[in-house]
Enzyme design. Structure first.
Site, PDB file in Angstrom:
ATOM      1  N   ARG A 264      -2.521  -6.842   9.612  1.00  0.00           N
ATOM      2  CA  ARG A 264      -1.492  -7.255   8.650  1.00  0.00           C
ATOM      3  C   ARG A 264      -0.304  -7.780   9.451  1.00  0.00           C
ATOM      4  O   ARG A 264       0.541  -7.004   9.867  1.00  0.00           O
ATOM      5  CB  ARG A 264      -1.105  -6.038   7.800  1.00  0.00           C
ATOM      6  N   HIS A 268       4.265  -4.882   4.848  1.00  0.00           N
ATOM      7  CA  HIS A 268       3.276  -4.458   3.831  1.00  0.00           C
ATOM      8  C   HIS A 268       3.428  -5.301   2.562  1.00  0.00           C
ATOM      9  O   HIS A 268       2.476  -5.882   2.058  1.00  0.00           O
ATOM     10  CB  HIS A 268       3.458  -2.965   3.522  1.00  0.00           C
ATOM     11  N   TYR A 277       8.673   0.440  12.066  1.00  0.00           N
ATOM     12  CA  TYR A 277       7.638   1.412  12.447  1.00  0.00           C
ATOM     13  C   TYR A 277       6.534   0.868  13.352  1.00  0.00           C
ATOM     14  O   TYR A 277       5.596   1.568  13.663  1.00  0.00           O
ATOM     15  CB  TYR A 277       7.026   2.071  11.195  1.00  0.00           C
TER      16      TYR A 277
END
Ligand code: TPP
Length: 366
Positions: A264, A268, A277
């Site tokens: 990805r 998100h 993160y």
């Protein structure tokens, strides 16, 4: 793996292996002997769809940042999985997406303006026509897999030859619904193919914190179905893997699970900030493995593609996307009665009361 705790001899009663399929290398080369038989014309079509998907995705992102669309999950980086899979299906097969499959939805005939409308909050964008054979976006993680199994079971009971292709993410494999769906599908040998877009993150949870399994493919082996891990940025491998699985299902040989490894590269969704993160270094590595770039390199080596053609395609695709945006922007607002219409066959007394109240308010406004 569990470590042996004593020296007691034990018989091996089962052995499993997980196979990995990769065909097209990162530099665009491949062994022509194992490459699936795809004509140059179809290959170019595949490339054009991937390209269109990327341009559309970028446009949606920019519209979201302008405040014109709500939250949505980008498809960027998943183009080989979605286009490889789409081309392996027959028209009568059904697609059951989750929420990251704008591209494969487009190729199943859902117009771009429908997708745009849905992400402006207009539910009419999800009213799909007969023959498109796609279920609407499914937000609750993994629930779509049970719908897919139910549909496939119905096809089996009715002795139809349709196959259902159900998408999920790596995070979905930790949900109870995932395990129920795989178990039922395998026991009843229903014609469904589960395709996991393992993009290595479920929002901020990396795969290694999601599961202690070394692969996701091995989870399906436990349910007794055919399972394969595939390089998900390699369109040839995806096409071949999905085609074989779909044909197995069509022949009544039951379900399969395909773990398509990808990444990805975006946040998100547009409401997330992945830089909080995960390291940018990791993202850069995967950006270099871009699935569109990989197929382009192959096509250029075969003299099927060049910069000039790419420029023309870009203009053409931009035009298509912009026309769809205009169409979606010019759709008249839904009637306020729509809020009440589609949940129950028969409206409840409370809803009727609310509807009457709103009608009165609207009348008074006139
Ligand atoms: C049942 C359920 N639990 C939690 C959520 C919140 N949620 C939305 S997306 C997501 C992660 C999904 O990750 P994955 O399945 O890997 O798919 P990806 O978004 O990475 O493609 C979660 C937990 C949800 N939508 N549904």
């Amino acid at each position: 793996m569990r470590e042996e705790c004593d020296a007691m001899p034990k018989k091996v009663i089962q052995k499993f292996e997980v196979k990995f399929l990769e065909i097209l290398g990162e530099n665009g080369t491949c062994d022509e002997n194992i490459k699936p038989q795809i004509s140059s014309k179809v290959l170019l079509e595949m490339y054009k769809w991937m390209f269109l998907g990327r341009v559309f995705d970028n446009k949606m992102f920019s519209l979201q940042r302008q405040g014109k669309l709500g939250t949505f999950a980008q498809t960027k980086g998943h183009e080989a999985v979605q286009i490889g899979a789409a081309f392996a299906l027959k028209k009568e097969d059904w697609l059951v997406p989750y929420f990251r499959e704008q591209l494969i939805t487009l190729i199943r005939d859902v117009p771009m303006e429908n997708i745009l409308m849905y992400y402006t909050g207009d539910e009419r964008g999800q009213q799909y026509q007969k023959g498109w054979n796609v279920l609407p976006v499914c937000i609750p993680v993994a629930t779509q897999l049970l719908h897919a199994v139910g549909m496939a079971w119905a096809f089996k009971l009715k002795k139809k030859k349709n196959v259902v292709l159900a998408f999920c993410g790596d995070g979905a494999t930790s949900e109870g619904d995932f395990h129920e769906a795989l178990n039922f599908a395998s026991v009843f040998k229903v014609p469904v193919v589960f395709l996991c877009q393992n993009n290595q993150y479920a929002i901020s949870v990396p795969l290694k914190k999601q599961t202690a399994s070394e692969t996701l493919a091995q989870k399906a082996i436990a349910y007794g179905m055919s399972s394969l891990k595939i390089d998900g940025n390699d369109i040839f491998a995806v096409y071949k893997g999905v085609k074989e699985a779909v044909e197995l299902a069509r022949k009544g040989k039951g379900p399969s699970f395909l773990e398509c490894l990808t990444y990805r590269v975006t946040d998100h969704t547009t409401s997330d900030d992945a830089s909080r993160y995960r390291p940018i270094k990791e993202v850069k590595i995967w950006e270099a493995r871009d699935p569109i770039l990989r197929l382009r390199k192959y096509l250029e080596k075969k003299k099927l593609w060049n910069k000039k053609k790419e420029g023309i395609l870009y203009q053409d695709v931009q035009k298509k996307v912009n026309t769809a945006v205009k169409k979606a922007e010019n759709v008249s607002a839904p009637s306020f009665e729509d809020m009440f219409r589609y949940t129950y066959k028969e409206m409840t007394a409370e809803l009727k009361e609310e509807l009457d109240y709103l009608k009165k308010v609207k009348n008074d406004e006139k």
